[in-house]
Design a protein around this motif. Structure first.
Motif, PDB file in Angstrom:
ATOM      1  N   ASP A 135       0.826  -1.214   0.000  1.00 38.99           N
ATOM      2  CA  ASP A 135       0.000   0.000   0.000  1.00 38.99           C
ATOM      3  C   ASP A 135       0.856   1.259   0.000  1.00 38.99           C
ATOM      4  OD1 ASP A 135      -2.939  -0.312  -0.098  1.00 38.99           O
ATOM      5  OD2 ASP A 135      -2.484  -1.868   1.373  1.00 38.99           O
ATOM      6  N   ALA A 136       2.134   1.086  -0.317  1.00 42.86           N
ATOM      7  CA  ALA A 136       3.064   2.211  -0.474  1.00 42.86           C
ATOM      8  C   ALA A 136       3.223   3.053   0.788  1.00 42.86           C
ATOM      9  CB  ALA A 136       2.649   3.087  -1.666  1.00 42.86           C
ATOM     10  N   VAL A 137       3.073   2.414   1.956  1.00 40.26           N
ATOM     11  CA  VAL A 137       3.374   3.135   3.196  1.00 40.26           C
ATOM     12  C   VAL A 137       4.644   2.549   3.816  1.00 40.26           C
ATOM     13  CG1 VAL A 137       0.957   3.741   3.630  1.00 40.26           C
ATOM     14  CG2 VAL A 137       1.908   1.708   4.709  1.00 40.26           C
ATOM     15  N   SER A 138       5.315   3.361   4.655  1.00 37.90           N
ATOM     16  CA  SER A 138       6.571   2.899   5.263  1.00 37.90           C
ATOM     17  C   SER A 138       6.317   2.491   6.701  1.00 37.90           C
ATOM     18  CB  SER A 138       7.596   4.032   5.309  1.00 37.90           C
ATOM     19  OG  SER A 138       7.827   4.513   4.042  1.00 37.90           O
ATOM     20  N   LEU A 139       6.948   1.397   7.101  1.00 35.41           N
ATOM     21  CA  LEU A 139       6.842   0.965   8.503  1.00 35.41           C
ATOM     22  C   LEU A 139       7.963   1.593   9.307  1.00 35.41           C
ATOM     23  CD1 LEU A 139       6.163  -2.864   8.732  1.00 35.41           C
ATOM     24  CD2 LEU A 139       4.543  -0.978   8.922  1.00 35.41           C
ATOM     25  N   ARG A 140       7.633   2.113  10.466  1.00 38.47           N
ATOM     26  CA  ARG A 140       8.644   2.598  11.418  1.00 38.47           C
ATOM     27  C   ARG A 140       8.519   1.756  12.668  1.00 38.47           C
ATOM     28  NH1 ARG A 140      10.824   4.087   8.077  1.00 38.47           N
ATOM     29  NH2 ARG A 140      11.004   6.096   7.072  1.00 38.47           N
ATOM     30  N   PRO A 141       9.593   1.052  13.059  1.00 37.77           N
ATOM     31  CA  PRO A 141       9.452   0.168  14.233  1.00 37.77           C
ATOM     32  C   PRO A 141       9.474   0.927  15.558  1.00 37.77           C
ATOM     33  CG  PRO A 141      11.669   0.020  13.314  1.00 37.77           C
ATOM     34  CD  PRO A 141      10.916   0.964  12.432  1.00 37.77           C
ATOM     35  N   TYR A 142       8.717   0.432  16.519  1.00 39.06           N
ATOM     36  CA  TYR A 142       8.931   0.801  17.923  1.00 39.06           C
ATOM     37  C   TYR A 142       9.241  -0.504  18.649  1.00 39.06           C
ATOM     38  CZ  TYR A 142       4.058  -0.706  18.747  1.00 39.06           C
ATOM     39  OH  TYR A 142       2.889  -1.427  18.822  1.00 39.06           O
ATOM     40  N   GLU A 143       9.905  -0.385  19.808  1.00 40.50           N
ATOM     41  CA  GLU A 143      10.482  -1.592  20.403  1.00 40.50           C
ATOM     42  C   GLU A 143       9.612  -2.185  21.504  1.00 40.50           C
ATOM     43  OE1 GLU A 143      13.198  -2.640  18.939  1.00 40.50           O
ATOM     44  OE2 GLU A 143      13.439  -0.777  17.782  1.00 40.50           O
TER      45      GLU A 143
END
Ligand SMILES: Cc1ncc(COP(=O)(O)O)c(C=O)c1O
Length: 393
Positions: A135-143
């Protein structure tokens, strides 16, 4: 043709990895392989009652009456599922989808433009990377951090936020950590998200399954959140052990005006696809009300296998079982003698397949992830093969 005609939503490198090659080799040679990655409940030896699917033949399935959010009878049945778990939600705030995975995709379309960001837990379920990318979105991780139990590192959530953050994914209980979102965590996170106009998307597909008694009741419940915008996702694949039937759902809660606006837009998206078949919608109420015996078998299996695992791991000083509260998987910390990949490839040689931690994006090595679904006999055999191998290193 000059250049490639494909979008970058699909990775260009589709080559299979070394572990997949080792598994194909072992299976091809006919050697027995105990599969401790089994996540398909329909192949785990549970007894599904013969009558379970009979409602799929309901004559209502012969009539096509397109409804973007699904038939009212099915949405009422989903509302009853939530009330079984102690939550009240109106069927008007429930939308059906073909699966939870599809629900994510519909929500990414609702919430994010291409290039926008979605926060996702780490470690977690590897499908998120693909769902976001498609879906052309970027994932940003949190821990998620582990100190005798898992918790959300709220500072890492705050660090991951940006102008482009549109949604935060919560998975409760999470795959593979088995950790539920706690009530205090949910309170903090819903305040952080509401203040910044970020929606919470809570994946509660495993919410019925606990390995710590009382864990389901103790967990934070997103549908009780009254600020901002929150979505709870669920589906038959886990709650009834029927992934092949293809029925998932989203329930919406939060500030009334935001909920109304979200539903109006979501209706347009769902109306574009109308992806849920009428027979499964007509059968939803029966399927859900007949689910109890299957759910009980799964619950008994995961609790028994988790205990077996705890007892076996305790005898091996170099390994530790990470505490889980629920879900269908468990994590073993193992000594970092070689790489995780080397270890799992060698284990395939010893006749047992497990997931390496890196598959779930652990921040460091070495972990093995096992499914709690295999039969108790297979599970005990597989775990003892793993531990014997590690002791021999
Ligand atoms: C956390 C989580 N969410 C969603 C899914 C997929 O569910 P569905 O079959 O409804 O797409 C899985 C499958 O393993 C999962 O682990």
């Amino acid at each position: 043709m000059v250049g490639r005609p494909f979008s970058s939503r699909v990775p260009s490198d589709l080559a299979s990895n070394r572990l997949a090659a080792a598994v194909a080799d072992a299976r091809g040679s006919g050697r027995p392989l105990v599969d401790l990655t089994l996540s398909n409940p329909t192949r785990a030896g549970f007894e599904y009652p013969d009558y379970l699917l009979s409602a799929l033949g309901d004559p209502r399935g012969l009539k096509y009456e397109p409804a973007p959010f699904g038939l009212v009878s099915a949405r009422q049945a989903v509302a009853r599922e939530y009330s079984r778990r102690g939550m009240t939600v109106s069927p008007d705030r429930i939308a059906l989808a073909a699966s939870t995975s599809e629900a994510y995709s519909l929500l990414f379309k609702l919430l994010a433009d291409p290039g926008d960001e979605v926060l996702a837990p780490r470690p977690s379920y590897p499908l998120f990377e693909h769902l976001a990318r498609l879906d052309a979105v970027s994932l940003r991780p949190y821990e998620l951090e582990y100190h005798d139990g898992w918790s959300i590192d709220i500072a890492s959530v705050e660090r991951a936020l940006s102008e482009r953050t549109r949604a935060m994914l919560l998975v409760s209980p999470n795959n593979p950590t088995g950790s539920f979102v706690t009530r205090p965590e949910l309170k903090r996170l819903s305040a952080i998200c509401a203040e910044r106009g970020i929606a919470i998307v809570a994946d509660e597909v495993f919410a019925d399954y606990q390995v710590r008694p009382g864990a389901c009741v103790d967990a934070g419940r997103v549908l009780d959140v009254s600020e901002g915008l929150v979505f709870s996702l669920g589906g038959l694949s886990k709650s009834v052990g029927l992934p092949q039937i293809k029925l998932g759902w989203m329930a919406v809660a939060g500030r009334d005006d935001l909920v109304r606006n979200a539903l109006a837009r979501l209706e347009l998206i769902c109306d574009t696809y109308l992806s849920v078949s009428t027979p499964v919608q007509a059968a939803a109420s029966e399927l859900l009300s007949r689910a109890v015996p299957v759910r009980k078998q799964i619950q008994t299996r995961i609790a028994a296998n988790y205990q077996t695992l705890a007892a076996q791991v305790e005898r091996v000083a170099s390994c530790a079982l990470l505490a889980a509260d629920g879900g269908w998987s468990a994590i073993i910390r193992v000594p970092s003698i070689g790489s995780e990949e080397d270890l799992v490839v060698h284990l395939v040689g010893d006749g047992v397949l497990v997931h390496p931690g890196y598959f779930f994006d652990f921040s460091h090595e070495s972990y093995l992830v096992v499914s709690l679904l295999p039969s108790e006999e297979q599970f005990a055999d597989g775990v003892s093969r793993v531990l014997r191998h590690i002791e021999s290193l």
